[in-house]
Design an enzyme around this catalytic site. Structure first.
Site, PDB file in Angstrom:
ATOM      1  N   ASP A   1     -29.220 -19.662 -42.705  1.00 39.86           N
ATOM      2  CA  ASP A   1     -29.716 -20.760 -41.886  1.00 39.86           C
ATOM      3  C   ASP A   1     -30.757 -21.559 -42.696  1.00 39.86           C
ATOM      4  O   ASP A   1     -30.471 -22.006 -43.799  1.00 39.86           O
ATOM      5  CB  ASP A   1     -30.260 -20.175 -40.577  1.00 39.86           C
TER       6      ASP A   1
ATOM      7  N   HIS B   1     -24.101 -16.394 -34.765  1.00 39.10           N
ATOM      8  CA  HIS B   1     -24.916 -17.010 -35.810  1.00 39.10           C
ATOM      9  C   HIS B   1     -25.869 -16.027 -36.488  1.00 39.10           C
ATOM     10  O   HIS B   1     -26.030 -16.063 -37.709  1.00 39.10           O
ATOM     11  CB  HIS B   1     -25.705 -18.172 -35.208  1.00 39.10           C
TER      12      HIS B   1
END
Length: 293
Positions: free
Chosen positions: A105, A266
């Site tokens: 990320d 995620h």
């Protein structure tokens, strides 16, 4: 968490970096994303230690227990260039001038900047669930704007701080069962700290300003990542849905790219730690041409 690891808070100039480190062998740095701390790696780091690596997990500047400089109008104090320099300084303090690197990320954006700014320091790099910031911004669609609206909300002055700190638990919505209770407790303490919230917003404000400028300068100059590069993405997230094959995009930025999707949401380090650790260990064991050692 992190049994057998040491903890330290290292002064690296304008920042104070909290770091966990443990193991013996070739070093690898794990960089977390938003809004996590280094604790997100608690199910992955021990597996890498078992595979024969020294593992270093810092809190990024301003996140968790790390602290950065005063906030400025240009957001440069929280740029990926500044955070990347923190990581290099931490590794040198720990005795490592060259290391492998994995970033998830927002940590992936730091990993890209570090690899481009300090190519001699990075032996190989893994990008997890991320693309270069400019690749996102050059592909803005209705779908991207709908799903990733927070990028632009976070960039607004003052308002995001007031909204988030009014009820951080409702805003961030962590799950202790999925995250692990100790990881969740550490993350919850961080997200309830107004200074941490502001620093995390500065990360996004830098992303749309100074970081974008740095990446565009690299593209204009033809700069590329030349070390072996692994790209992993979460099949239950939206990266592939929005952009197609992430490998095709990363090949614009790196000369030696391989990778695949992982069946996870995620936060892959928490949701699919065994699959992630296995992919990283295989990548770290590769020879210089991509063949097994």
């Amino acid at each position: 968490m992190f049994e057998g690891f040491q903890e330290a808070r290292l002064d690296v100039g304008e920042a104070s970096v909290f770091v966990r480190f443990g193991g013996e062998g070739p070093p690898v740095v794990l960089l977390h994303g938003h809004p996590r701390t280094s604790a997100t790696w608690h199910r992955v780091a021990p597996r890498l230690v078992e595979a024969g690596h020294t593992v270093v997990c810092p809190d990024l500047r301003g996140y968790g227990r790390s602290r950065g400089p005063r906030f400025t109008a240009d957001h440069a104090g929280y740029s990926k260039r500044a955070v990347a320099a923190d990581v290099v300084a931490v590794m040198r303090r720990l005795g490592h001038r060259r290391f492998a690197l994995a970033g998830h990320d927002r940590g992936g954006s730091v990993a890209l900047r570090l690899t481009l700014d300090h190519p001699d320091a990075v032996s190989r790099v893994a990008f997890l669930d991320c693309l270069p910031l400019t690749e996102h911004l050059s592909r803005i669609t209705v779908e991207f704007a709908t799903q990733w609206w927070h990028w632009f909300f976070f960039a607004q002055p003052d308002v995001p701080e007031r909204v988030i700190t009014a009820d951080p638990d409702s805003w961030y919505r962590g799950d202790p069962d999925a995250m692990g209770p100790e990881n969740h407790d550490e993350w919850r303490r961080a997200t309830r700290d107004p200074d941490v919230v502001r620093a995390m917003l500065e990360d996004y404000r830098a992303g749309l300003t100074v970081d974008r400028q740095h990446e565009q300068a690299d593209r204009d100059a033809g700069s590329r990542v030349t070390c072996p590069t692994l790209v992993l993405w979460s099949l239950q997230d939206d990266l592939e849905d929005l952009y197609g094959d992430p490998l095709a995009i990363w090949r614009r930025w790196a000369t030696d790219v391989r990778g695949h999707g992982i069946d996870s949401g995620h936060h892959v380090a928490e949701q699919a730690p065994a699959a992630l650790a296995s992919a990283l260990v295989d990548f770290l064991r590769e020879g210089p041409t991509g063949s097994p050692r």
